[in-house]
Every structure is written in C-alpha cells, then in structure tokens.
Write an enzyme that holds these catalytic residues in place. Structure first.
Site, PDB file in Angstrom:
ATOM      1  N   LYS A 141     -11.235  10.561  -9.336  1.00  0.00           N
ATOM      2  CA  LYS A 141      -9.982  11.273  -9.036  1.00  0.00           C
ATOM      3  C   LYS A 141     -10.090  12.761  -9.396  1.00  0.00           C
ATOM      4  O   LYS A 141      -9.527  13.616  -8.701  1.00  0.00           O
ATOM      5  CB  LYS A 141      -8.800  10.633  -9.771  1.00  0.00           C
ATOM      6  CG  LYS A 141      -8.403   9.253  -9.248  1.00  0.00           C
ATOM      7  CD  LYS A 141      -8.075   9.265  -7.773  1.00  0.00           C
ATOM      8  CE  LYS A 141      -7.489   7.952  -7.295  1.00  0.00           C
ATOM      9  NZ  LYS A 141      -7.510   7.832  -5.830  1.00  0.00           N
ATOM     10  N   ALA A 174      -5.406  -2.148  -4.881  1.00  0.00           N
ATOM     11  CA  ALA A 174      -6.362  -1.292  -5.590  1.00  0.00           C
ATOM     12  C   ALA A 174      -6.026  -1.251  -7.081  1.00  0.00           C
ATOM     13  O   ALA A 174      -6.925  -1.328  -7.928  1.00  0.00           O
ATOM     14  CB  ALA A 174      -6.348   0.115  -5.001  1.00  0.00           C
ATOM     15  N   ARG A 193       2.136  -1.439  -8.393  1.00  0.00           N
ATOM     16  CA  ARG A 193       1.354  -2.673  -8.242  1.00  0.00           C
ATOM     17  C   ARG A 193       0.858  -2.801  -6.797  1.00  0.00           C
ATOM     18  O   ARG A 193       1.619  -3.142  -5.900  1.00  0.00           O
ATOM     19  CB  ARG A 193       2.216  -3.885  -8.597  1.00  0.00           C
ATOM     20  CG  ARG A 193       1.637  -4.715  -9.718  1.00  0.00           C
ATOM     21  CD  ARG A 193       2.414  -5.978  -9.913  1.00  0.00           C
ATOM     22  NE  ARG A 193       3.748  -5.723 -10.415  1.00  0.00           N
ATOM     23  CZ  ARG A 193       4.038  -5.603 -11.701  1.00  0.00           C
ATOM     24  NH1 ARG A 193       3.090  -5.741 -12.600  1.00  0.00           N
ATOM     25  NH2 ARG A 193       5.270  -5.366 -12.090  1.00  0.00           N
ATOM     26  N   THR A 194      -0.418  -2.498  -6.600  1.00  0.00           N
ATOM     27  CA  THR A 194      -1.034  -2.624  -5.267  1.00  0.00           C
ATOM     28  C   THR A 194      -2.362  -3.352  -5.433  1.00  0.00           C
ATOM     29  O   THR A 194      -2.801  -3.600  -6.563  1.00  0.00           O
ATOM     30  CB  THR A 194      -1.316  -1.238  -4.660  1.00  0.00           C
ATOM     31  OG1 THR A 194      -2.253  -0.565  -5.513  1.00  0.00           O
ATOM     32  CG2 THR A 194      -0.075  -0.386  -4.501  1.00  0.00           C
ATOM     33  N   ALA A 252     -13.723   1.042  -6.541  1.00  0.00           N
ATOM     34  CA  ALA A 252     -14.730   1.043  -7.609  1.00  0.00           C
ATOM     35  C   ALA A 252     -15.017  -0.405  -7.966  1.00  0.00           C
ATOM     36  O   ALA A 252     -14.176  -1.282  -7.733  1.00  0.00           O
ATOM     37  CB  ALA A 252     -14.208   1.789  -8.838  1.00  0.00           C
ATOM     38  N   VAL A 254     -15.486   4.039   5.178  1.00  0.00           N
ATOM     39  CA  VAL A 254     -15.893   5.422   4.880  1.00  0.00           C
ATOM     40  C   VAL A 254     -17.280   5.515   4.233  1.00  0.00           C
ATOM     41  O   VAL A 254     -17.793   6.600   4.036  1.00  0.00           O
ATOM     42  CB  VAL A 254     -14.853   6.171   4.007  1.00  0.00           C
ATOM     43  CG1 VAL A 254     -13.553   6.364   4.749  1.00  0.00           C
ATOM     44  CG2 VAL A 254     -14.633   5.486   2.663  1.00  0.00           C
ATOM     45  N   TYR A 260      -9.505   3.455 -16.971  1.00  0.00           N
ATOM     46  CA  TYR A 260      -9.695   4.022 -15.630  1.00  0.00           C
ATOM     47  C   TYR A 260     -11.143   4.431 -15.374  1.00  0.00           C
ATOM     48  O   TYR A 260     -11.617   4.442 -14.243  1.00  0.00           O
ATOM     49  CB  TYR A 260      -8.730   5.193 -15.364  1.00  0.00           C
ATOM     50  CG  TYR A 260      -7.550   4.707 -14.593  1.00  0.00           C
ATOM     51  CD1 TYR A 260      -6.533   4.016 -15.241  1.00  0.00           C
ATOM     52  CD2 TYR A 260      -7.471   4.844 -13.224  1.00  0.00           C
ATOM     53  CE1 TYR A 260      -5.471   3.498 -14.542  1.00  0.00           C
ATOM     54  CE2 TYR A 260      -6.416   4.328 -12.518  1.00  0.00           C
ATOM     55  CZ  TYR A 260      -5.423   3.663 -13.178  1.00  0.00           C
ATOM     56  OH  TYR A 260      -4.370   3.147 -12.481  1.00  0.00           O
ATOM     57  N   SER A 275       0.825  -1.218   0.000  1.00  0.00           N
ATOM     58  CA  SER A 275       0.000   0.000   0.000  1.00  0.00           C
ATOM     59  C   SER A 275       0.855   1.263   0.000  1.00  0.00           C
ATOM     60  O   SER A 275       1.851   1.350   0.741  1.00  0.00           O
ATOM     61  CB  SER A 275      -0.898   0.042   1.248  1.00  0.00           C
ATOM     62  OG  SER A 275      -1.830  -1.003   1.236  1.00  0.00           O
ATOM     63  N   ILE A 276       0.417   2.243  -0.781  1.00  0.00           N
ATOM     64  CA  ILE A 276       1.119   3.534  -0.795  1.00  0.00           C
ATOM     65  C   ILE A 276       1.100   4.145   0.620  1.00  0.00           C
ATOM     66  O   ILE A 276       2.093   4.719   1.071  1.00  0.00           O
ATOM     67  CB  ILE A 276       0.472   4.481  -1.825  1.00  0.00           C
ATOM     68  CG1 ILE A 276       0.683   3.929  -3.243  1.00  0.00           C
ATOM     69  CG2 ILE A 276       1.037   5.884  -1.698  1.00  0.00           C
ATOM     70  CD1 ILE A 276      -0.007   4.707  -4.346  1.00  0.00           C
TER      71      ILE A 276
HETATM   72  P1  NAD Z   1      -4.376  -0.247  -1.633  1.00  0.00           P
HETATM   73  O1  NAD Z   1      -5.367  -1.284  -2.082  1.00  0.00           O
HETATM   74  O2  NAD Z   1      -3.218  -0.714  -0.872  1.00  0.00           O
HETATM   75  O3  NAD Z   1      -5.110   0.890  -0.798  1.00  0.00           O
HETATM   76  C1  NAD Z   1      -6.460   1.247  -0.994  1.00  0.00           C
HETATM   77  C2  NAD Z   1      -7.065   1.378   0.382  1.00  0.00           C
HETATM   78  O4  NAD Z   1      -8.427   1.842   0.293  1.00  0.00           O
HETATM   79  C3  NAD Z   1      -7.110   0.029   1.122  1.00  0.00           C
HETATM   80  O5  NAD Z   1      -6.455   0.141   2.358  1.00  0.00           O
HETATM   81  C4  NAD Z   1      -8.581  -0.216   1.318  1.00  0.00           C
HETATM   82  O6  NAD Z   1      -8.875  -0.906   2.508  1.00  0.00           O
HETATM   83  C5  NAD Z   1      -9.110   1.208   1.371  1.00  0.00           C
HETATM   84  N1  NAD Z   1     -10.558   1.265   1.186  1.00  0.00           N
HETATM   85  C6  NAD Z   1     -11.283   0.809   0.138  1.00  0.00           C
HETATM   86  N2  NAD Z   1     -12.602   0.968   0.401  1.00  0.00           N
HETATM   87  C7  NAD Z   1     -12.696   1.539   1.631  1.00  0.00           C
HETATM   88  C8  NAD Z   1     -13.785   1.944   2.462  1.00  0.00           C
HETATM   89  N3  NAD Z   1     -15.055   1.797   2.076  1.00  0.00           N
HETATM   90  N4  NAD Z   1     -13.509   2.487   3.663  1.00  0.00           N
HETATM   91  C9  NAD Z   1     -12.233   2.657   4.078  1.00  0.00           C
HETATM   92  N5  NAD Z   1     -11.150   2.287   3.350  1.00  0.00           N
HETATM   93  C10 NAD Z   1     -11.392   1.740   2.138  1.00  0.00           C
HETATM   94  O7  NAD Z   1      -3.909   0.482  -2.979  1.00  0.00           O
HETATM   95  P2  NAD Z   1      -3.065   1.829  -3.206  1.00  0.00           P
HETATM   96  O8  NAD Z   1      -2.662   1.764  -4.626  1.00  0.00           O
HETATM   97  O9  NAD Z   1      -2.054   2.006  -2.148  1.00  0.00           O
HETATM   98  O10 NAD Z   1      -4.179   2.933  -3.105  1.00  0.00           O
HETATM   99  C11 NAD Z   1      -4.092   4.034  -2.229  1.00  0.00           C
HETATM  100  C12 NAD Z   1      -4.504   5.300  -2.965  1.00  0.00           C
HETATM  101  O11 NAD Z   1      -3.521   5.598  -3.946  1.00  0.00           O
HETATM  102  C13 NAD Z   1      -5.832   5.186  -3.706  1.00  0.00           C
HETATM  103  O12 NAD Z   1      -6.522   6.412  -3.607  1.00  0.00           O
HETATM  104  C14 NAD Z   1      -5.374   4.956  -5.139  1.00  0.00           C
HETATM  105  O13 NAD Z   1      -6.345   5.325  -6.092  1.00  0.00           O
HETATM  106  C15 NAD Z   1      -4.182   5.877  -5.163  1.00  0.00           C
HETATM  107  N6  NAD Z   1      -3.240   5.695  -6.282  1.00  0.00           N
HETATM  108  C16 NAD Z   1      -2.761   4.460  -6.565  1.00  0.00           C
HETATM  109  C17 NAD Z   1      -1.877   4.311  -7.638  1.00  0.00           C
HETATM  110  C18 NAD Z   1      -1.343   2.955  -8.001  1.00  0.00           C
HETATM  111  O14 NAD Z   1      -0.912   2.774  -9.147  1.00  0.00           O
HETATM  112  N7  NAD Z   1      -1.335   1.994  -7.091  1.00  0.00           N
HETATM  113  C19 NAD Z   1      -1.482   5.420  -8.388  1.00  0.00           C
HETATM  114  C20 NAD Z   1      -1.988   6.674  -8.057  1.00  0.00           C
HETATM  115  C21 NAD Z   1      -2.863   6.795  -6.998  1.00  0.00           C
END
Ligand code: NAD
Length: 261
Positions: free
Chosen positions: A168, A201, A198-199, A99, A69, A161, A19-20
C-alpha cells in the site's frame, strides 16, 4: 441529469456484493455513468459479476472483460477491447489487492521475496501497468480520473498487515508519481484510504473484526464505513467536482487516521 452522464468508466475489482469496487460502481451508475468491468479469469468470478450486474438497470449489456493483472497480455487485451468498443475512457477504478495468507501475520522480517514480489505486483505495480494502458484512451477523452484503494497501514504500523502495508505504501507512491506524469494530460490520479470493511480481501487479514470494533469505539465519528459511503467518495473523485484534486490520498475512515493516543 446525473453527475456522470456521458462518462465511460472501467471498474477493476468487483468480486462480490461486498467489494468496495461494487460500492463505487453503484454510485457511478446512479449518476448516469456508462460502466465496464473486469474480473479475474475464473468461472465463479464471472458468474458472480454477471449476477450482480443483473441488479443494475442495463447491467446485462455492460462490458465484462477478463483480466489477471499478473499477465501483461491480459491487461493489453482488456484495454485493447475497451479501445475498440469505446475508443475513449473517462474514469478508471483500480480496486485490486492480493497477498499470500502466510505473509499477512507473523514477523515482518520473515517475509520472503516471492511473497513480497507477488503482493507488490498485484497490489501496487498493477496500477502503473494498467494506468499506462488507460492513458491513451483518457487522452482521447481530453482527460480523466484514475483512483485506487489504499489503507492506513501504508502510513502507520497496523498489526498483521505486513506485506500488504508495504504494497500500500508503494501503491500510494505510484499514485503520486502517476499524478505528476499524467497531470499535463488533464488526467488526475488519487487514492481513497478506506476504513476496515468486511470483504473477501480483508478476510485474509486475521483480526478485521477487532479492527472494526476499535474504529467503532475510537473513530471521531464512532462508526465504521460502508461500501456505499466509500462509493460516494469514489463518485466525487470520478466527477468534475474534484477537478482540482490530484496526487491525493483521501481518508474515508470516519476520521480514524487523525488519532494518536
Ligand atoms: P475484494 O476481495 O472484494 O476486492 C479485491 C479484488 O482484487 C477482487 O475483485 C479480486 O478479484 C481482485 N484481484 C486479486 N488479484 C487479482 C489479479 N491478479 N488480477 C486482477 N484482479 C485481482 O476486497 P476489497 O476490500 O473490496 O478490496 C478492494 C481494494 O480495497 C483493495 O485494494 C484493498 O486492499 C482495498 N482496501 C480494502 C479495505 C477493507 O477493509 N476491505 C480497506 C482499505 C482498502
């Protein structure tokens, strides 16, 4: 002395070690911050978080609070508990998105309202609702820093997307309006637009590996970003080093966003 000594930070969005939010948590911890985490109320998510926190010095004593949330009562309870335990909050990391798989791909024009509304609620509106609850705790601290995670699809068309791109775009808009609302209270609100990683999400969007290959080949810095690198940008936004920055989307993508042809 660490950059974040004495600072209290809430991190929402650690699902696992990829996770980020975990990259940001590690950077904040390294610089001395006191951390609290939320997790989606689910036994597996709770276990994952507990296991990960075992890797951090003092991790077993850190606050771990459930919050979906989509439920206002969860958000109220989360910030209520933080208020009782801490009374103040300096940094809030919002790293949440969701989503339905069927709304990530196919035709944008086919997205039904239910899928659109769900993505908007979890991925964009949640910043507004959690931000509203974070504010009084940040007021009590004399100010604070809120950050969220975005992606280039908010600004440009990225294949597949679809509904997340719309979410976003709304998220970045929410971030700017919150920055204007909260600025007089010395609360900053910013977004990090991260390159593809790669996560969990990201795995919902088919083709993430292809996106990463393109970044490696074309981005000015010719490589992909890591959660450690994005974590350091998060640290910068959390710390006083960025005290004059608010309402900004910072691209942490090795320069990919500047490219046209
Ligand atoms: P991740 O799956 O590790 O994190 C997503 C998080 O959202 C998870 O911890 C999940 O439990 C949480 N979540 C989902 N539904 C929820 C809810 N109803 N209530 C509370 N929490 C909820 O993946 P990630 O890639 O680390 O995503 C973190 C953020 O970074 C996201 O906003 C994602 O869109 C954004 N992001 C990701 C990338 C990428 O390529 N991975 C790039 C740019 C932005």
């Amino acid at each position: 002395m660490g950059l974040m000594d004495g600072k209290r930070c809430l991190i929402m969005g650690v699902a696992n070690q990829r996770s980020i939010a975990w990259g940001i948590a590690q950077a904040l911890h390294r610089e001395g911050a006191e951390l609290a985490f939320s997790y989606v109320p689910d036994e597996r998510m709770q276990r994952n978080l507990e296991k990960l926190l075992g890797e951090l010095d003092g991790g077993e004593r850190m606050l771990k609070l459930p919050c979906d949330v989509q439920k206002s009562e969860d958000i109220e309870a989360l910030f209520g508990t933080l208020g009782e335990e801490w009374g103040t909050l300096d940094v809030f990391v919002h790293s949440i998105a969701f989503a339905r798989q069927e709304d990530l791909g196919g035709n944008f024009s086919d997205i039904p309202w239910e899928g659109y509304a769900l993505a908007m609620q979890v991925s964009a509106y949640s910043l507004v609702e959690t931000g509203r609850h974070a504010k009084p705790l940040m007021d009590a601290a004399g100010g604070g820093s809120i950050m969220t995670l975005s992606y280039l699809a908010a600004e440009r068309v990225v294949e597949r997307y679809n509904v997340m791109a719309a979410a976003k775009a709304a998220l970045e808009c929410n971030m700017r309006y919150l920055a204007a609302d909260f600025g007089p209270s010395n609360i900053r609100v910013n977004a990090i637009s991260a390159g593809p990683i790669r996560t969990l999400a990201a795995s919902a969007v088919k083709g993430i590996s292809a996106f990463r290959e393109i970044v490696e080949e074309k981005a000015p810095l010719r490589r992909n970003v890591t959660i450690g690198e994005v974590g350091n940008v998060g640290l910068f936004l959390a710390s006083d080093l960025s005290r004059c920055i608010t309402g900004e989307t910072i691209h942490a993508d090795n320069g990919y966003n500047i490219l046209a042809m």
